[in-house]
Design an enzyme around this catalytic site. Structure first.
Site, mmCIF file in Angstrom:
data_model
loop_
_atom_site.group_PDB
_atom_site.id
_atom_site.type_symbol
_atom_site.label_atom_id
_atom_site.label_comp_id
_atom_site.label_asym_id
_atom_site.label_seq_id
_atom_site.Cartn_x
_atom_site.Cartn_y
_atom_site.Cartn_z
ATOM 1 N N SER A 13 111.940 2.220 -4.879
ATOM 2 C CA SER A 13 111.004 3.682 -4.726
ATOM 3 C C SER A 13 111.998 4.378 -3.814
ATOM 4 O O SER A 13 112.573 3.719 -2.770
ATOM 5 C CB SER A 13 109.763 3.480 -4.435
ATOM 6 N N TYR A 22 102.250 0.663 0.230
ATOM 7 C CA TYR A 22 103.189 0.521 -0.807
ATOM 8 C C TYR A 22 104.607 0.617 -0.182
ATOM 9 O O TYR A 22 105.395 -0.053 -0.755
ATOM 10 C CB TYR A 22 102.956 1.836 -1.903
#
Length: 251
Positions: A140, A153
């Protein structure tokens, strides 16, 4: 471009984790159109079952050793080998460090970190027996740069980025390439859910403006990048983390 079909994965045996929705689902469907024999895995049995005929499905949790092993073993048992793994399964809570608990951190690390490690481990064990293969991990932009409300995250996606680079070096001589995509914000079911949460629309508006292209990506756009990294078109590419982020990381 995202819907072009060229048969780039004809007869390749591929495992896609987290395939019931979002990027994983788009990737599994794209791989099947490209001629791959796909083993699609997820914890969501109901949605996994809607992928359509011809797709082998395995219901399981990548964070559980026996489930991760079974996902890879299913491909080898059904088709005799494994050519491609897309290590995509993950959970995406939006929490700052004061909101998050130790249990939140452990849960995300179990799926996004340990789960990726386990599926890569068993994929490599299978691939080295047949002369190589390609692994694509879903990292990501949060695994490359800092973002607000990504206290649990983001660190897990730094694990994905680091695992990609270390495994790429470790297994290059065995013909196993390991790369990653680093998506920006993508129009998935998770993003749709945020729109219904308190403060969600304002938060997403701010995030959209942070992307120079001023929009979120589509799962199919990420699937196209994953296809490139999984195919022979990227045969001299390993250890790369490819942004698919509308320019977010270029700033």
């Amino acid at each position: 471009m995202a819907n072009e079909v060229s048969g780039r994965l004809a007869d390749r045996v591929c495992v896609v984790t987290g395939a019931a929705s979002g990027i994983g689902r788009a990737t599994a469907l794209r791989f099947a159109r490209e001629g791959a024999r796909v083993v699609a895995t997820d914890v969501d049995a109901e949605r996994l079952g809607t992928l359509g005929d011809g797709m082998v499905t395995v219901v399981g949790d990548v964070s559980r050793d026996e489930d991760a092993r079974r996902m890879i073993a299913t491909a080898v048992e059904r088709f005799g080998r494994l050519d491609v793994l897309v290590a995509n399964a993950g959970v995406i809570p939006l929490l700052d460090v004061t909101e998050a608990t130790g249990s939140d951190f452990d849960e995300v690390m179990a799926v996004d970190g340990r789960g990726m490690f386990l599926t890569c481990k068993y994929a490599i064990e299978a691939m080295r027996l047949t002369g190589g293969g390609a692994i694509v991990c879903t990292s990501s932009v949060s695994g490359v740069a800092g973002q607000a409300r990504q206290a649990v995250y983001g660190p897990a996606k730094f694990v994905a980025t680091g695992l990609t680079k270390h495994l790429a070096v470790e297994w290059a001589a065995h013909g196993i390439r390991v790369n990653a995509v680093a998506p920006g914000t993508i129009e998935t079911e998770r993003v749709a859910a945020v729109r219904g949460e308190p403060g969600g629309p304002a938060y997403l508006d701010t995030v959209a403006r942070a992307h120079p292209m001023a929009r979120f990506g589509r799962p199919e756009e990420v699937a196209s990048a994953i296809l490139f990294l999984a195919s022979d078109e990227s045969s001299f590419v390993t250890g790369a983390v490819l942004p698919v982020d509308g320019g977010y990381l270029a700033q």
